[in-house]
Design a protein around this motif. Structure first.
Motif, PDB file in Angstrom:
ATOM      1  N   PHE A  37       0.839  -1.204   0.000  1.00 22.09           N
ATOM      2  CA  PHE A  37       0.000   0.000   0.000  1.00 22.09           C
ATOM      3  C   PHE A  37       0.875   1.256   0.000  1.00 22.09           C
ATOM      4  CE2 PHE A  37      -3.185  -2.994   1.488  1.00 22.09           C
ATOM      5  CZ  PHE A  37      -4.354  -2.496   0.944  1.00 22.09           C
ATOM      6  N   TYR A  38       1.909   1.243   0.866  1.00 23.25           N
ATOM      7  CA  TYR A  38       2.782   2.414   0.970  1.00 23.25           C
ATOM      8  C   TYR A  38       3.626   2.562  -0.291  1.00 23.25           C
ATOM      9  CZ  TYR A  38       1.102   2.362   5.693  1.00 23.25           C
ATOM     10  OH  TYR A  38       0.268   2.386   6.779  1.00 23.25           O
ATOM     11  N   ARG A  39       4.033   1.418  -0.863  1.00 28.73           N
ATOM     12  CA  ARG A  39       4.823   1.464  -2.104  1.00 28.73           C
ATOM     13  C   ARG A  39       3.971   1.965  -3.265  1.00 28.73           C
ATOM     14  NH1 ARG A  39       9.677  -1.365  -2.333  1.00 28.73           N
ATOM     15  NH2 ARG A  39      10.301  -2.185  -0.300  1.00 28.73           N
ATOM     16  N   ALA A  40       2.719   1.511  -3.351  1.00 30.31           N
ATOM     17  CA  ALA A  40       1.836   1.946  -4.440  1.00 30.31           C
ATOM     18  C   ALA A  40       1.580   3.446  -4.338  1.00 30.31           C
ATOM     19  CB  ALA A  40       0.514   1.172  -4.385  1.00 30.31           C
ATOM     20  N   ALA A  94      13.949   3.623  -5.612  1.00 26.39           N
ATOM     21  CA  ALA A  94      13.323   4.956  -5.517  1.00 26.39           C
ATOM     22  C   ALA A  94      11.981   4.833  -4.797  1.00 26.39           C
ATOM     23  CB  ALA A  94      13.118   5.542  -6.907  1.00 26.39           C
ATOM     24  N   CYS A  95      11.243   3.766  -5.128  1.00 25.70           N
ATOM     25  CA  CYS A  95       9.937   3.547  -4.510  1.00 25.70           C
ATOM     26  C   CYS A  95      10.088   3.140  -3.042  1.00 25.70           C
ATOM     27  CB  CYS A  95       9.202   2.448  -5.269  1.00 25.70           C
ATOM     28  SG  CYS A  95       7.617   2.959  -5.860  1.00 25.70           S
ATOM     29  N   SER A  96      11.116   2.354  -2.739  1.00 25.53           N
ATOM     30  CA  SER A  96      11.349   1.945  -1.342  1.00 25.53           C
ATOM     31  C   SER A  96      11.592   3.168  -0.467  1.00 25.53           C
ATOM     32  CB  SER A  96      12.575   1.027  -1.229  1.00 25.53           C
ATOM     33  OG  SER A  96      12.411  -0.116  -2.016  1.00 25.53           O
ATOM     34  N   ALA A  98      10.791   6.381  -1.095  1.00 28.56           N
ATOM     35  CA  ALA A  98       9.612   7.259  -1.029  1.00 28.56           C
ATOM     36  C   ALA A  98       8.511   6.622  -0.184  1.00 28.56           C
ATOM     37  CB  ALA A  98       9.106   7.565  -2.439  1.00 28.56           C
ATOM     38  N   ALA A  99       8.427   5.266  -0.206  1.00 29.01           N
ATOM     39  CA  ALA A  99       7.396   4.580   0.596  1.00 29.01           C
ATOM     40  C   ALA A  99       7.627   4.860   2.077  1.00 29.01           C
ATOM     41  CB  ALA A  99       7.435   3.074   0.330  1.00 29.01           C
ATOM     42  N   SER A 100       8.886   4.799   2.483  1.00 28.09           N
ATOM     43  CA  SER A 100       9.200   5.043   3.891  1.00 28.09           C
ATOM     44  C   SER A 100       8.887   6.502   4.263  1.00 28.09           C
ATOM     45  CB  SER A 100      10.665   4.656   4.116  1.00 28.09           C
ATOM     46  OG  SER A 100      11.199   5.259   5.222  1.00 28.09           O
ATOM     47  N   GLU A 101       9.061   7.422   3.309  1.00 30.82           N
ATOM     48  CA  GLU A 101       8.738   8.838   3.577  1.00 30.82           C
ATOM     49  C   GLU A 101       7.235   9.062   3.696  1.00 30.82           C
ATOM     50  OE1 GLU A 101      10.771  12.254   1.669  1.00 30.82           O
ATOM     51  OE2 GLU A 101      11.785  10.681   0.532  1.00 30.82           O
ATOM     52  N   VAL A 102       6.469   8.514   2.722  1.00 29.70           N
ATOM     53  CA  VAL A 102       5.019   8.769   2.770  1.00 29.70           C
ATOM     54  C   VAL A 102       4.371   8.065   3.968  1.00 29.70           C
ATOM     55  CG1 VAL A 102       4.810   9.156   0.276  1.00 29.70           C
ATOM     56  CG2 VAL A 102       4.324   6.877   1.178  1.00 29.70           C
ATOM     57  N   ALA A 103       5.002   6.952   4.405  1.00 28.33           N
ATOM     58  CA  ALA A 103       4.449   6.167   5.519  1.00 28.33           C
ATOM     59  C   ALA A 103       4.537   6.912   6.853  1.00 28.33           C
ATOM     60  CB  ALA A 103       5.173   4.819   5.621  1.00 28.33           C
ATOM     61  N   GLU A 176      21.171   2.589   2.808  1.00 22.99           N
ATOM     62  CA  GLU A 176      19.740   2.881   2.630  1.00 22.99           C
ATOM     63  C   GLU A 176      18.900   2.113   3.647  1.00 22.99           C
ATOM     64  OE1 GLU A 176      19.942   3.899  -2.153  1.00 22.99           O
ATOM     65  OE2 GLU A 176      19.113   1.980  -1.500  1.00 22.99           O
ATOM     66  N   ILE A 177      19.289   0.864   3.913  1.00 20.70           N
ATOM     67  CA  ILE A 177      18.541   0.051   4.887  1.00 20.70           C
ATOM     68  C   ILE A 177      18.631   0.675   6.279  1.00 20.70           C
ATOM     69  CG2 ILE A 177      18.807  -2.118   6.204  1.00 20.70           C
ATOM     70  CD1 ILE A 177      18.679  -3.613   3.644  1.00 20.70           C
ATOM     71  N   ARG A 178      19.821   1.135   6.631  1.00 20.92           N
ATOM     72  CA  ARG A 178      19.988   1.765   7.958  1.00 20.92           C
ATOM     73  C   ARG A 178      19.156   3.038   8.063  1.00 20.92           C
ATOM     74  NH1 ARG A 178      26.156   0.187   8.448  1.00 20.92           N
ATOM     75  NH2 ARG A 178      25.907  -1.645   9.778  1.00 20.92           N
TER      76      ARG A 178
END
Ligand code: DC
Length: 224
Positions: A37-40, A94-96, A98-103, A176-178
């Protein structure tokens, strides 16, 4: 009575996806990849040129997010955004990011809550994410918190992305993972943390089958 939920939370690369799908297959239960959902939403934000940090606009997009899952026997469901198959597009780095940002926006989390809960159907649901046990399904029959060291997670992700033909380097992925871990754990809205009473498992040195076996044993005891 509501269908039972098995909640599996943990950071990216802990093996939640593979473990969750295998458990759903063995149990004959439905499977929810809540990160999708967050990725979409992130994909929509990136494609529309919206700033992922713009809480008001991004939360508005979350309310109208038209996402559906098409089941595929023995494999991950395909994901459709307004009818378009976005299953592969949402896996990019890029989506990973941004997903963490929008979440992190509370308005986004509220908008996506009912959509996630709507996935709960008999005979049961395996739900994978960050806040399945703490927020989305607090009445889950079993809550699992699955972790692995950042190094092991970066290596797993590296292999996955290489296989898909993405050009990535290990040090960059580790960084990026950290960064994502810090963002997911330190946000105010539904941060990543073990739910009270969660079964904590470290998958750094246990393979998928081993993790699945340990979880099934606990679950069967709970369902007795
Ligand atoms: O599990 P994943 O890597 O596909 O998740 C992508 C991002 O979505 C991740 O950075 C955190 C966020 N997420 C979340 O905040 N809550 C969830 N239940 C699932 C994912």
């Amino acid at each position: 009575m509501n269908a039972p939920v098995l909640a599996i939370d943990g950071p990216s690369g802990s093996g939640k996806g593979a473990v969750g799908q295998e458990l759903a297959t063995r149990l004959g239960w439905h499977y929810l990849d809540s990160g999708a959902f967050y990725r979409a939403l992130a994909l929509r934000v990136l494609e529309e040129g919206t700033d992922p940090a713009d809480a008001r606009v991004v939360s508005g997009l979350a309310v109208t997010l038209d996402l559906s899952f098409v089941p595929v026997p023995g494999a991950a469901p395909r994901l459709l955004l307004g009818g378009r198959d976005i299953s592969d597009d949402i896996r990019s780095e890029a989506c990973s990011g941004a997903a963490s940002e929008v979440a992190a926006h509370p308005g986004v989390r509220t908008a996506l809550l009912a959509k996630q809960r709507a996935q709960r159907r008999p005979p049961g649901l395996v739900a994978d994410g960050r806040d399945m046990g703490t927020t989305v399904f607090p009445d889950a029959v079993l809550k699992v918190f699955l972790t692995a060291s950042a190094e092991v997670r970066a290596e797993r992700r590296y292999k996955q992305l290489k296989e898909k033909g993405f050009s990535v380097t290990l040090p960059r992925l580790l960084g990026e993972i950290r960064a994502r871990d810090v963002r997911d754990m330190e946000r105010a809205a539904s941060p990543l943390r073990p739910a009270p009473g969660a079964f904590a498992l470290d998958s750094s040195t246990i393979d998928i089958d081993g993790v699945v076996g340990l979880i099934l044993e606990r679950l069967r005891n709970r369902l007795k």
